[in-house]
Design an enzyme around this catalytic site. Structure first.
Site, mmCIF file in Angstrom:
data_model
loop_
_atom_site.group_PDB
_atom_site.id
_atom_site.type_symbol
_atom_site.label_atom_id
_atom_site.label_comp_id
_atom_site.label_asym_id
_atom_site.label_seq_id
_atom_site.Cartn_x
_atom_site.Cartn_y
_atom_site.Cartn_z
ATOM 1 N N CYS A 177 0.919 -1.259 -0.001
ATOM 2 C CA CYS A 177 -0.152 0.067 0.045
ATOM 3 C C CYS A 177 0.972 1.017 0.023
ATOM 4 C CB CYS A 177 -1.067 -0.032 1.062
ATOM 5 S SG CYS A 177 -2.172 1.126 1.025
ATOM 6 N N CYS B 210 -0.128 4.169 1.651
ATOM 7 C CA CYS B 210 -0.479 5.212 2.468
ATOM 8 C C CYS B 210 0.630 5.603 3.501
ATOM 9 C CB CYS B 210 -1.839 4.697 3.309
ATOM 10 S SG CYS B 210 -1.622 3.345 4.381
ATOM 11 N N LYS C 218 -12.183 -4.929 2.209
ATOM 12 C CA LYS C 218 -11.537 -4.077 3.200
ATOM 13 C C LYS C 218 -12.467 -3.003 3.112
ATOM 14 C CE LYS C 218 -7.638 -1.379 4.368
ATOM 15 N NZ LYS C 218 -6.288 -1.230 4.162
ATOM 16 N N GLU D 245 -16.165 -7.941 -4.740
ATOM 17 C CA GLU D 245 -14.794 -7.772 -4.880
ATOM 18 C C GLU D 245 -13.996 -9.015 -4.832
ATOM 19 O OE1 GLU D 245 -13.018 -4.975 -4.956
ATOM 20 O OE2 GLU D 245 -14.061 -3.305 -4.268
ATOM 21 N N LYS E 66 -11.556 -7.786 6.011
ATOM 22 C CA LYS E 66 -11.076 -6.857 7.126
ATOM 23 C C LYS E 66 -11.684 -5.802 7.323
ATOM 24 C CE LYS E 66 -7.189 -3.949 7.588
ATOM 25 N NZ LYS E 66 -6.155 -3.150 6.699
#
Ligand code: PBG
Length: 316
Positions: free
Chosen positions: A113, A115, A188, A226, A241
């Site tokens: 990721c 972030c 998620k 998804e 999650k």
């Protein structure tokens, strides 16, 4: 019904759900610099490790019987392009090489990721204040390739961009990294339960929230879509999650797909149990094991949990 609950032996023999250390994955945080590991204020009992401390901790996790760790990095620098995320000498890439050199049999999974690495804290590249999906895909694929090249057994994209599993699979294959598996954070949710992690990973978005890419907590059908898309794009394992507030979603993915299923018992779930246990409101070990068992019963093959190493000790 009580005849079959009479003794511990009968209960164990007829138990429907088994929780074993082999089902668990331990998340670990790695930072630059040496020195002793420092405890994360929002997640009591969890630490930021330098590389030496990380290898030592990973060895203890493995010795406890936990087969895998998932790594999260704290970079030295953050910028608009998240450049340390895909730097071959970035913190996660260095950590993977160090763990694999010391513990070749420990399964190393990396969170993919942006972030933690962007100056603004969003999971992708911003254009006019919005995360640009397709520009982000290229950086995610570069990140995954650099993790795999460092020796990661599995890469785990957690960004929730559309098409990222396909983009990562294509890039891995083009680089000859065909053996690296993809564990997709498929369902998620945009959850309040990531709060302690964002403190730990310094990844709270400086403006806005993640609702433009993470899922609405009320959506179950969309979670199935998804997962099916990710499987179609090449995901080897799919994930739900957080875990405990989404057990119904886990169960639906269990019945509607045939791939291995993972669940992530996230930082807020951990922090909530720790807070209640610290006040003497619940029995810490019993409550933690009950949640892990419930996540398995709902359908998870694999549980990522901050309790993993400790739970493995309790289960011996
Ligand atoms: C990165 C990422 C997050 C978590 C795992 N990977 C944070 C987020 O999406 O905000 C959360 C893990 C936890 O709360 O334990 N995108």
């Amino acid at each position: 019904m009580r005849r079959l609950r009479r003794t511990p032996g009968i209960r164990r023999m007829l138990g429907e759900t088994h929780l074993s250390p082999a089902d668990l994955v331990q998340p670990l945080f790695v930072r630059h610099g040496g020195g002793p590991s420092d405890e994360i204020a929002s997640m009591p009992g969890q630490h930021h490790h330098g590389i030496d401390g990380l290898v030592e901790k990973a060895g203890a996790v493995h010795a406890a019987g936990v087969p895998a760790v998932i790594l999260f990095g704290l970079p030295a620098r953050k910028d608009e392009a998240a450049s340390e995320a895909w730097d071959p000498e970035g913190i996660v890439q260095l950590a993977v090489r160090a763990i694999k050199a010391a513990l070749p049999d420990l399964i190393v999974i990396t969170d993919v990721c942006l972030c933690q690495y962007t100056s603004h804290g969003h999971c992708g590249v911003l254009r006019d204040g919005v995360v640009d999906n397709d520009v982000t895909l290229e950086l995610l694929a570069d990140t995954a390739v650099s993790h795999a090249a460092a020796g990661a057994d599995m890469v785990a994209p957690s960004d929730m961009m559309d098409g990222r599993v396909g983009a990562i699979r294509t890039s891995l294959d083009n680089e000859g990294l065909t053996d690296t598996a993809i564990l997709a954070y498929s369902a998620k949710f945009a959850s309040a339960f990531y709060g302690p992690f964002r403190d730990a990973a310094h990844s709270t978005p400086s403006a806005g929230d993640r609702k433009g890419y993470q899922m609405d907590p009320g959506n179950g059908n969309e979670a199935v879509r998804e997962a099916l898309l990710d499987i179609d794009e090449g995901a080897d394992v799919v994930m739900v999650k957080p875990a405990l507030p989404y057990l119904d979603v886990l169960r639906r993915l269990r019945t509607e797909t045939l791939v291995p299923l993972a669940a992530y018992q996230v930082s807020g779930e951990y922090a909530m149990l720790e807070a209640a246990a610290a006040r003497g409101l619940v029995d810490r070990q019993a409550a933690a094991l009950e949640t892990l068992t419930a996540i398995r019963r709902a359908g998870a093959d694999l549980v990522i949990s901050y309790y993993a190493a400790e739970a493995a000790g309790w289960l011996q």
